[in-house]
Design a protein around this motif. Structure first.
Motif, mmCIF file in Angstrom:
data_model
loop_
_atom_site.group_PDB
_atom_site.id
_atom_site.type_symbol
_atom_site.label_atom_id
_atom_site.label_comp_id
_atom_site.label_asym_id
_atom_site.label_seq_id
_atom_site.Cartn_x
_atom_site.Cartn_y
_atom_site.Cartn_z
ATOM 1 N N ILE A 286 -4.742 -1.632 2.959
ATOM 2 C CA ILE A 286 -3.793 -2.036 1.926
ATOM 3 C C ILE A 286 -2.392 -2.159 2.514
ATOM 4 C CG2 ILE A 286 -2.691 -1.351 -0.244
ATOM 5 C CD1 ILE A 286 -5.414 0.003 -0.964
ATOM 6 N N ALA A 287 -1.964 -1.144 3.288
ATOM 7 C CA ALA A 287 -0.631 -1.183 3.907
ATOM 8 C C ALA A 287 -0.500 -2.385 4.840
ATOM 9 C CB ALA A 287 -0.357 0.124 4.659
ATOM 10 N N HIS A 288 -1.560 -2.707 5.566
ATOM 11 C CA HIS A 288 -1.556 -3.856 6.475
ATOM 12 C C HIS A 288 -1.319 -5.154 5.690
ATOM 13 C CE1 HIS A 288 -2.891 -6.347 9.918
ATOM 14 N NE2 HIS A 288 -3.432 -7.099 8.970
ATOM 15 N N GLU A 289 -2.037 -5.324 4.597
ATOM 16 C CA GLU A 289 -1.867 -6.542 3.799
ATOM 17 C C GLU A 289 -0.500 -6.561 3.108
ATOM 18 O OE1 GLU A 289 -3.816 -8.949 4.347
ATOM 19 O OE2 GLU A 289 -5.357 -7.779 5.357
ATOM 20 N N ARG B 188 1.988 -2.697 12.836
ATOM 21 C CA ARG B 188 3.126 -1.796 13.081
ATOM 22 C C ARG B 188 3.814 -1.418 11.768
ATOM 23 N NH1 ARG B 188 4.878 -1.041 18.547
ATOM 24 N NH2 ARG B 188 6.689 -0.147 17.579
ATOM 25 N N ILE B 189 3.994 -2.378 10.886
ATOM 26 C CA ILE B 189 4.643 -2.091 9.609
ATOM 27 C C ILE B 189 3.737 -1.214 8.747
ATOM 28 C CG2 ILE B 189 5.454 -3.142 7.452
ATOM 29 C CD1 ILE B 189 6.473 -5.452 9.294
ATOM 30 N N ALA B 190 2.437 -1.463 8.775
ATOM 31 C CA ALA B 190 1.496 -0.627 8.025
ATOM 32 C C ALA B 190 1.592 0.827 8.475
ATOM 33 C CB ALA B 190 0.070 -1.144 8.202
ATOM 34 N N ILE B 191 1.684 1.030 9.776
ATOM 35 C CA ILE B 191 1.814 2.392 10.306
ATOM 36 C C ILE B 191 3.118 3.025 9.829
ATOM 37 C CG2 ILE B 191 2.137 3.715 12.444
ATOM 38 C CD1 ILE B 191 0.041 1.688 13.686
ATOM 39 N N GLU B 192 4.204 2.250 9.818
ATOM 40 C CA GLU B 192 5.490 2.773 9.333
ATOM 41 C C GLU B 192 5.414 3.137 7.846
ATOM 42 O OE1 GLU B 192 8.123 3.509 11.208
ATOM 43 O OE2 GLU B 192 7.072 2.782 12.983
ATOM 44 N N ILE B 193 4.771 2.293 7.059
ATOM 45 C CA ILE B 193 4.600 2.580 5.632
ATOM 46 C C ILE B 193 3.831 3.883 5.458
ATOM 47 C CG2 ILE B 193 3.396 1.839 3.521
ATOM 48 C CD1 ILE B 193 4.012 -1.096 4.419
ATOM 49 N N LEU B 194 2.737 4.030 6.199
ATOM 50 C CA LEU B 194 1.909 5.225 6.070
ATOM 51 C C LEU B 194 2.615 6.467 6.601
ATOM 52 C CD1 LEU B 194 -1.569 3.692 6.926
ATOM 53 C CD2 LEU B 194 -0.634 4.258 4.666
#
Length: 133
Positions: free
Chosen positions: A52-55, A86-92
């Motif tokens: 979800i974070a990736h999308e 990278r952004i998904a990881i930052e969100i998580l």
């Protein structure tokens, strides 16, 4: 059945996106013109927060406007996927730090990656994000 993280649901809502779990062979896809993220219903039985974070990251970075670039070459596709990862990881990381009170020295890459089902080929990005946190 796994419940979607409330922070991710709020972010999707704030971005004007709907989340749909459907029968499909890929884990997820962001459709800018539909203002929707479609995720495989196979993810309902596990933590799907990374997908979800990736999308969501594709939406945040407006990758929907770059579909011609995305499909132009394998390099361009990999570049946009790398950015979304990278952004998904930052969100998580933000969600993890909001949900759990801990000191920086107690960050644990393996536990974080296992909890969010982050693919192991992204371990270096997770370690880098944690070192910059």
């Amino acid at each position: 059945m796994y419940e979607v993280n409330s922070h991710l649901l709020k972010l999707a809502n704030d971005l004007g996106l709907e989340l749909h779990f459907v029968d499909m062979n890929r884990s997820g896809i962001y459709f800018a013109e539909e203002q929707a993220i479609f995720l495989s219903n196979k993810l309902l039985n596990k933590n799907s927060d990374f997908e979800i974070a990736h999308e969501l990251a594709h939406c945040i970075k407006k990758h929907g406007e770059l579909s011609a670039y995305y499909y132009a070459t394998s390099y361009s596709r990999q570049k946009l996927e790398f950015e979304a990862n990278r952004i998904a990881i930052e969100i998580l990381m933000f969600i993890w730090s909001s949900d759990y009170d801990f000191e920086k020295e107690h960050l644990n890459t393996v536990k974080f990656m296992e909890y969010y089902n982050i693919p192991w080929n992204l371990e270096s990005y997770v370690r880098e994000s944690m070192s910059n946190y």
